[in-house]
Design a protein around this motif. Sequence first.
Motif, PDB file in Angstrom:
ATOM      1  N   VAL A   7       0.857  -1.176   0.000  1.00 28.43           N
ATOM      2  CA  VAL A   7       0.000   0.000   0.000  1.00 28.43           C
ATOM      3  C   VAL A   7       0.899   1.233   0.000  1.00 28.43           C
ATOM      4  N   VAL A   8       0.828   2.016  -1.068  1.00 27.50           N
ATOM      5  CA  VAL A   8       1.561   3.276  -1.151  1.00 27.50           C
ATOM      6  C   VAL A   8       0.684   4.319  -0.488  1.00 27.50           C
ATOM      7  N   MET A   9       1.212   4.948   0.548  1.00 30.51           N
ATOM      8  CA  MET A   9       0.411   5.838   1.387  1.00 30.51           C
ATOM      9  C   MET A   9       1.018   7.236   1.457  1.00 30.51           C
ATOM     10  N   GLY A  10       0.222   8.171   1.957  1.00 28.61           N
ATOM     11  CA  GLY A  10       0.678   9.541   2.147  1.00 28.61           C
ATOM     12  C   GLY A  10      -0.471  10.500   1.910  1.00 28.61           C
ATOM     13  N   LYS A  86      -3.505   7.329   9.432  1.00 30.38           N
ATOM     14  CA  LYS A  86      -3.350   6.976  10.846  1.00 30.38           C
ATOM     15  C   LYS A  86      -3.042   5.490  10.996  1.00 30.38           C
ATOM     16  N   ARG A  87      -2.365   5.165  12.088  1.00 26.43           N
ATOM     17  CA  ARG A  87      -2.074   3.763  12.377  1.00 26.43           C
ATOM     18  C   ARG A  87      -3.371   2.955  12.415  1.00 26.43           C
ATOM     19  N   ASP A 107       6.893  10.826   1.522  1.00 27.29           N
ATOM     20  CA  ASP A 107       7.046  12.000   2.373  1.00 27.29           C
ATOM     21  C   ASP A 107       7.503  13.188   1.534  1.00 27.29           C
ATOM     22  N   ALA A 108       6.871  14.339   1.715  1.00 22.91           N
ATOM     23  CA  ALA A 108       7.239  15.524   0.932  1.00 22.91           C
ATOM     24  C   ALA A 108       6.998  16.791   1.739  1.00 22.91           C
ATOM     25  N   GLU A 138      -0.022  10.157  10.873  1.00 23.56           N
ATOM     26  CA  GLU A 138       0.792   9.482  11.890  1.00 23.56           C
ATOM     27  C   GLU A 138       1.813   8.656  11.125  1.00 23.56           C
ATOM     28  N   ARG A 139       3.051   9.103  11.186  1.00 27.39           N
ATOM     29  CA  ARG A 139       4.092   8.386  10.460  1.00 27.39           C
ATOM     30  C   ARG A 139       4.210   6.961  10.999  1.00 27.39           C
ATOM     31  N   PRO A 140       4.433   6.004  10.130  1.00 29.30           N
ATOM     32  CA  PRO A 140       4.560   4.621  10.589  1.00 29.30           C
ATOM     33  C   PRO A 140       5.665   4.468  11.636  1.00 29.30           C
TER      34      PRO A 140
END
Length: 171
Positions: A7-10, A86-87, A107-108, A138-140
């Motif tokens: 899963v590409v997230m952001g 979020k987690r 991340d950017a 919430e960063r992993p």
Amino acid sequence: MTPRAIVVMGVSGSGKSTLGALLAERQRAPFLEGDAFHTDASVAKMRSGQPLDDEDRWPWLDRLGRAIGEAAEAQGLAVAACSALKRSYRERLEAAAAMPLMFVLLDADPHELAGRMASRAGHYMPASLLDSQLSALERPGPDERALILDAHLPPDRLCETVWAWACERPV
């Protein structure tokens, strides 16, 4: 082969869909665009500048997670793009998929993200919602199966990095 899913997230504008589609194409895997799993009501809410709340997101995450799990079971690998901010959202996706998921956070810099969002044509997510997404992110944690990458890198390089990382991970 044990099924796997990435899963590409952001946040919006980070390049999730671009990277996810490229990764899926290169690996001949199905690509699931998380935006396609939103209800019309949720899209209208975001288009009007209102952020979604958890009650809007739970059914969306369940639908997407089930689709990820089904695609991975059928094809051996599935790739999805989803904010997964979020987690608890990542946990919900994983539970619905009924399998461990690997997450890649793009991340950017917020100014870069705003510029990317402003230059997109035809997308329902207004740049005005970027701040709410950034504050919700919430960063992993180190205990999650997650890779954090700089969204400024070229998509080809990101794709190679993600695939090398995924191949090193036990399922």
